[in-house]
Motif scaffolding. Structure first.
Motif, mmCIF file in Angstrom:
data_model
loop_
_atom_site.group_PDB
_atom_site.id
_atom_site.type_symbol
_atom_site.label_atom_id
_atom_site.label_comp_id
_atom_site.label_asym_id
_atom_site.label_seq_id
_atom_site.Cartn_x
_atom_site.Cartn_y
_atom_site.Cartn_z
ATOM 1 N N PRO A 126 0.852 -1.191 0.000
ATOM 2 C CA PRO A 126 0.000 0.000 0.000
ATOM 3 C C PRO A 126 0.885 1.237 0.000
ATOM 4 N N ALA A 127 0.806 2.063 -1.043
ATOM 5 C CA ALA A 127 1.748 3.181 -1.182
ATOM 6 C C ALA A 127 1.107 4.531 -0.928
ATOM 7 N N ALA A 128 -0.218 4.593 -1.056
ATOM 8 C CA ALA A 128 -0.919 5.871 -0.844
ATOM 9 C C ALA A 128 -2.411 5.585 -0.789
ATOM 10 N N LEU A 129 -3.179 6.567 -0.356
ATOM 11 C CA LEU A 129 -4.629 6.467 -0.452
ATOM 12 C C LEU A 129 -5.074 7.166 -1.731
ATOM 13 N N SER A 130 -6.044 6.566 -2.406
ATOM 14 C CA SER A 130 -6.525 7.134 -3.675
ATOM 15 C C SER A 130 -6.931 8.591 -3.521
ATOM 16 N N GLN A 131 -7.563 8.918 -2.395
ATOM 17 C CA GLN A 131 -8.075 10.287 -2.203
ATOM 18 C C GLN A 131 -6.952 11.320 -2.117
ATOM 19 N N ASP A 132 -5.722 10.853 -1.792
ATOM 20 C CA ASP A 132 -4.604 11.792 -1.667
ATOM 21 C C ASP A 132 -3.902 12.066 -3.000
ATOM 22 N N ILE A 133 -4.329 11.362 -4.063
ATOM 23 C CA ILE A 133 -3.760 11.609 -5.400
ATOM 24 C C ILE A 133 -4.911 12.010 -6.330
ATOM 25 N N PRO A 134 -5.418 13.242 -6.210
ATOM 26 C CA PRO A 134 -6.516 13.650 -7.089
ATOM 27 C C PRO A 134 -6.060 13.765 -8.544
ATOM 28 N N SER A 135 -7.007 13.783 -9.461
ATOM 29 C CA SER A 135 -6.671 13.914 -10.876
ATOM 30 C C SER A 135 -5.816 15.154 -11.101
ATOM 31 N N GLY A 136 -4.792 14.999 -11.948
ATOM 32 C CA GLY A 136 -3.939 16.136 -12.272
ATOM 33 C C GLY A 136 -2.850 16.397 -11.261
ATOM 34 N N SER A 137 -2.578 15.414 -10.367
ATOM 35 C CA SER A 137 -1.547 15.661 -9.359
ATOM 36 C C SER A 137 -0.530 14.530 -9.329
ATOM 37 N N ALA A 138 0.616 14.839 -8.733
ATOM 38 C CA ALA A 138 1.694 13.864 -8.563
ATOM 39 C C ALA A 138 2.228 13.982 -7.148
ATOM 40 N N ALA A 139 2.650 12.852 -6.567
ATOM 41 C CA ALA A 139 3.178 12.878 -5.199
ATOM 42 C C ALA A 139 4.298 11.854 -5.079
ATOM 43 N N THR A 173 -3.612 8.879 5.895
ATOM 44 C CA THR A 173 -2.271 8.314 6.056
ATOM 45 C C THR A 173 -1.461 9.242 6.947
ATOM 46 N N ILE A 174 -0.773 8.664 7.927
ATOM 47 C CA ILE A 174 0.205 9.486 8.638
ATOM 48 C C ILE A 174 1.564 8.798 8.554
ATOM 49 N N ARG A 175 2.606 9.613 8.590
ATOM 50 C CA ARG A 175 3.957 9.100 8.426
ATOM 51 C C ARG A 175 4.715 9.235 9.738
ATOM 52 N N THR A 176 5.551 8.257 10.030
ATOM 53 C CA THR A 176 6.376 8.339 11.226
ATOM 54 C C THR A 176 7.789 7.861 10.911
ATOM 55 N N THR A 177 8.739 8.302 11.736
ATOM 56 C CA THR A 177 10.130 7.868 11.554
ATOM 57 C C THR A 177 10.397 6.553 12.279
ATOM 58 N N VAL A 178 9.351 6.002 12.913
ATOM 59 C CA VAL A 178 9.497 4.768 13.697
ATOM 60 C C VAL A 178 9.288 3.563 12.789
ATOM 61 N N PRO A 179 10.097 2.499 12.932
ATOM 62 C CA PRO A 179 9.889 1.295 12.115
ATOM 63 C C PRO A 179 8.520 0.658 12.367
ATOM 64 N N ALA A 180 8.024 -0.044 11.358
ATOM 65 C CA ALA A 180 6.692 -0.648 11.432
ATOM 66 C C ALA A 180 6.558 -1.587 12.635
ATOM 67 N N SER A 181 7.621 -2.332 12.953
ATOM 68 C CA SER A 181 7.514 -3.313 14.042
ATOM 69 C C SER A 181 7.197 -2.627 15.374
ATOM 70 N N ILE A 182 7.763 -1.443 15.600
ATOM 71 C CA ILE A 182 7.525 -0.740 16.866
ATOM 72 C C ILE A 182 6.109 -0.158 16.886
ATOM 73 N N THR A 235 12.204 3.618 4.086
ATOM 74 C CA THR A 235 13.631 3.543 4.429
ATOM 75 C C THR A 235 13.913 4.243 5.763
ATOM 76 N N ASP A 236 13.067 5.221 6.119
ATOM 77 C CA ASP A 236 13.296 5.917 7.387
ATOM 78 C C ASP A 236 12.018 5.963 8.215
ATOM 79 N N GLY A 237 11.405 4.808 8.477
ATOM 80 C CA GLY A 237 10.194 4.767 9.277
ATOM 81 C C GLY A 237 9.100 3.994 8.582
ATOM 82 N N CYS A 238 7.858 4.469 8.719
ATOM 83 C CA CYS A 238 6.771 3.795 8.000
ATOM 84 C C CYS A 238 5.584 4.728 7.822
ATOM 85 N N ASN A 239 4.726 4.376 6.877
ATOM 86 C CA ASN A 239 3.435 5.029 6.712
ATOM 87 C C ASN A 239 2.372 4.200 7.428
ATOM 88 N N LEU A 240 1.431 4.873 8.096
ATOM 89 C CA LEU A 240 0.253 4.195 8.643
ATOM 90 C C LEU A 240 -0.929 4.614 7.782
#
Lengths: 281, 77, 207
Positions: free
Chosen positions: C5-18, C129-138, C167-172
């Motif tokens: 899972p790399a992103a939520l569809s709602q966060d990539i509206p038509s005409g945008s790049a992330a 989606t929220i991003r953290t610098t903490v690894p997924a296991s923690i 590479t530096d944490g995980c996305n939730l």
């Protein structure tokens, strides 16, 4: 000892008219330096061990070297020409290789996309053939007969004009641009990019200008140039890899990149590799 | 489409050079066939649209780090 | 390889790049004007500029540096400095497999595309989606679970948490039960932020 062959070059570290009263710590080629004002009001630059480094005060800036420069700082004859206004633009810190900052300065094809409606605009995107050479007598990279359509070439420009450019690289982290002066079409405005290599992946950019412009205020000219560099910074901090590749095997240079290629060849020939990546990755 | 012979001159003895040139030709979609290979001169037949022949020249002028290309002379094939 | 899972569809509206990530690779996720999603290497082959800084026009993504324009399959269609040239098929951006399902953008390596479609989470809708610098296991441990697909409650609402290692944490990626109202969603947000802070404090304590 960092820097290799680049250690014996001169680098800008301060604006001569704005010396830090209480001293200022900085970096040069990854090594600590300190810029201060001496008893007579002149500049004094020391390295991490307190050794006094050689300095030159010229083109609005204080220049120093960690090594033993064999040559004087490169000449800019226009700096002494009457009628020009000399502009200390200030400094912009950029998280990129010092060599990438110079390469970007040599590029015109990005004008319509990065400096939209100022230095370029669609559909005027074509880069016509221009001439590039390494001048052996002065050991400098030169690009000449560079032409580009510009909506607002300078603060003094009224509407769009086809501007002619010449580029010159006299030292690995400095470039001088000559462009048609809007108020004096027979003369060249001089815009320089002096780059202080802090580390291989960070630099301080000190633009300086010698312009024919009797109307714009100093503040307006500074703001115009700073706006241009801030636009460039968003590019420079997002190129992969961070270092400048001296092997283009992961890139696709075209004829529009001819100045970039000449600059990289010149760096390669002299072993100026601080901030460069030797193998494509 | 144009066909040109690129005579590449310089210090070209690195064994990787020929592969590097072929690989770059593949990446930009031009055909490259080696005709002669020497330590200080290499001649390559290059075919493609004019802008891509220019692009091939640009890349080869810089080349990989273990060769030095002094100049490239382009001749109609 | 499974779908990531790399992103939520709602966060990539038509005409945008992330920008996004797949494993240790930087990717650009973008959506064309007509709504087509794509995931590519985040690097313009010309001079290495990140394509996630680029701009979408119609069905094309252009690099912000020199305007090189790319379309379906990563194919280069235009090099503005050389407008006469029709770029050859060889000039293209490496692409990744991508599929949208349940409001999530799933990506995979092109040459290791999973045979099955991504898992569906019936009864849940993508929330944020929220991003953290903490690894997924923690993060998983802080939620009292293991693995990358966590189920439980946050702020009194049933949720699914999809963890995407970076590479530096995980996305939730947070999915909330269908029909969860705005006030309840606010409480989910507060709770997931608290979960992140808890995981970050665990990591700081461990360091």
């Amino acid at each position: 000892m960092n820097g290799g062959a680049m250690r014996d070059q001169w680098y800008p570290v301060a604006i001569a008219a704005q010396l830090p009263q209480k001293g200022r710590d900085s970096l040069l080629l990854g090594e600590p330096i300190h810029i201060a004002t001496d008893e007579t009001g002149g500049a004094r630059v020391t390295d991490g061990a307190g050794r006094i480094l050689p300095i030159i005060s010229r083109y609005g800036h204080i220049w120093t070297s960690l090594g033993q420069p064999e040559q004087d700082l490169f000449p800019i004859p226009e700096a002494d020409q009457p009628g020009r206004r000399l502009v200390d633009v200030g400094s912009v810190k950029v998280r990129c290789s010092p060599l990438r900052a110079v390469e970007n300065f040599l590029d015109i094809a990005h004008f319509p996309f990065v400096h939209t409606d100022i230095l370029g605009s669609e559909p005027h995107t074509e880069v016509e053939r221009y001439e590039v050479e390494i001048r052996d007598d002065v050991d400098e990279v030169w690009a000449t007969k560079v032409k580009f359509y510009q909506p607002q070439a300078a603060k003094s420009a009224q509407g769009g004009i086809t501007t002619e450019y010449m580029y010159r690289v006299p030292s690995p982290t400095c470039s001088i641009l000559y462009k048609t002066s809007p108020p004096r079409p027979g003369e060249w405005d001089v815009i320089t990019l002096f780059v202080q290599p802090l580390t291989e992946e960070t630099c301080e950019v000190w633009p300086w200008m010698a312009l024919f412009d009797d109307d714009s205020s100093m503040t307006d000219m500074i703001h115009f140039q700073q706006m241009i560099f801030v636009q460039d910074r968003s590019i420079l901090e997002n190129q992969i890899p961070a270092l400048l590749p001296l092997d283009p095997g992961k890139e696709i240079p075209t004829r529009a990149d001819m100045t970039s290629i000449a600059y990289r060849r010149w760096l390669k020939r002299h072993g100026y590799t601080y901030g460069a990546q030797l193998v494509a990755a | 489409m144009l066909s040109e012979v690129f005579v590449i001159e310089g210090v070209l003895s690195a064994p990787t050079f020929e592969g590097w040139v072929r690989s770059h030709a593949d990446r930009i979609g031009v055909a490259a066939r080696f005709r002669e290979s020497g330590a200080d001169s290499v001649s390559v037949l290059v075919e493609g649209p004019p802008a891509l022949l220019d692009a091939m020249e640009m890349a080869c002028l810089l080349g990989p780090i273990d060769v030095w290309v002094e100049r490239i002379v382009r001749e109609a094939a | 390889m499974n779908w990531t899972p790399a992103a939520l569809s709602q966060d990539i509206p038509s005409g945008s790049a992330a920008p996004g990530q797949l494993g240790d690779k930087d990717i650009v996720i973008w959506r064309s004007a007509s709504g087509r999603i794509a995931a590519w290497s985040d690097r313009c082959p010309h001079r290495g500029m990140r394509l996630s800084h680029g701009f979408v026009r119609g069905e094309f993504l252009s690099c912000i540096y020199h305007g090189w324009r790319y379309g379906d399959g990563g194919q280069c269609h235009r090099i503005p400095a050389h407008p006469e040239l029709t770029p050859p098929e060889a000039i293209k951006v490496p692409v990744f497999a991508v599929v949208e399902s349940g409001g999530i953008v799933w990506v995979a390596e092109k040459d290791a595309e999973p045979a099955d479609l991504p898992m569906e989470f019936a009864g849940f809708a993508s929330f944020r989606t929220i991003r953290t610098t903490v690894p997924a296991s923690i993060v998983a441990a802080a939620f009292g679970c293991t693995g990358l697909e966590l189920r439980g409650t946050l702020g009194g609402t049933d949720v699914v948490l999809l963890l995407q290692p970076l590479t530096d944490g995980c996305n939730l990626h947070v999915l909330a039960a269908d029909g969860t109202g705005p006030d309840q969603l606010d409480r989910v947000s507060v709770a997931v932020e608290a979960l992140r802070r808890q995981a970050e404090s665990v990591q700081e304590f461990a360091a």
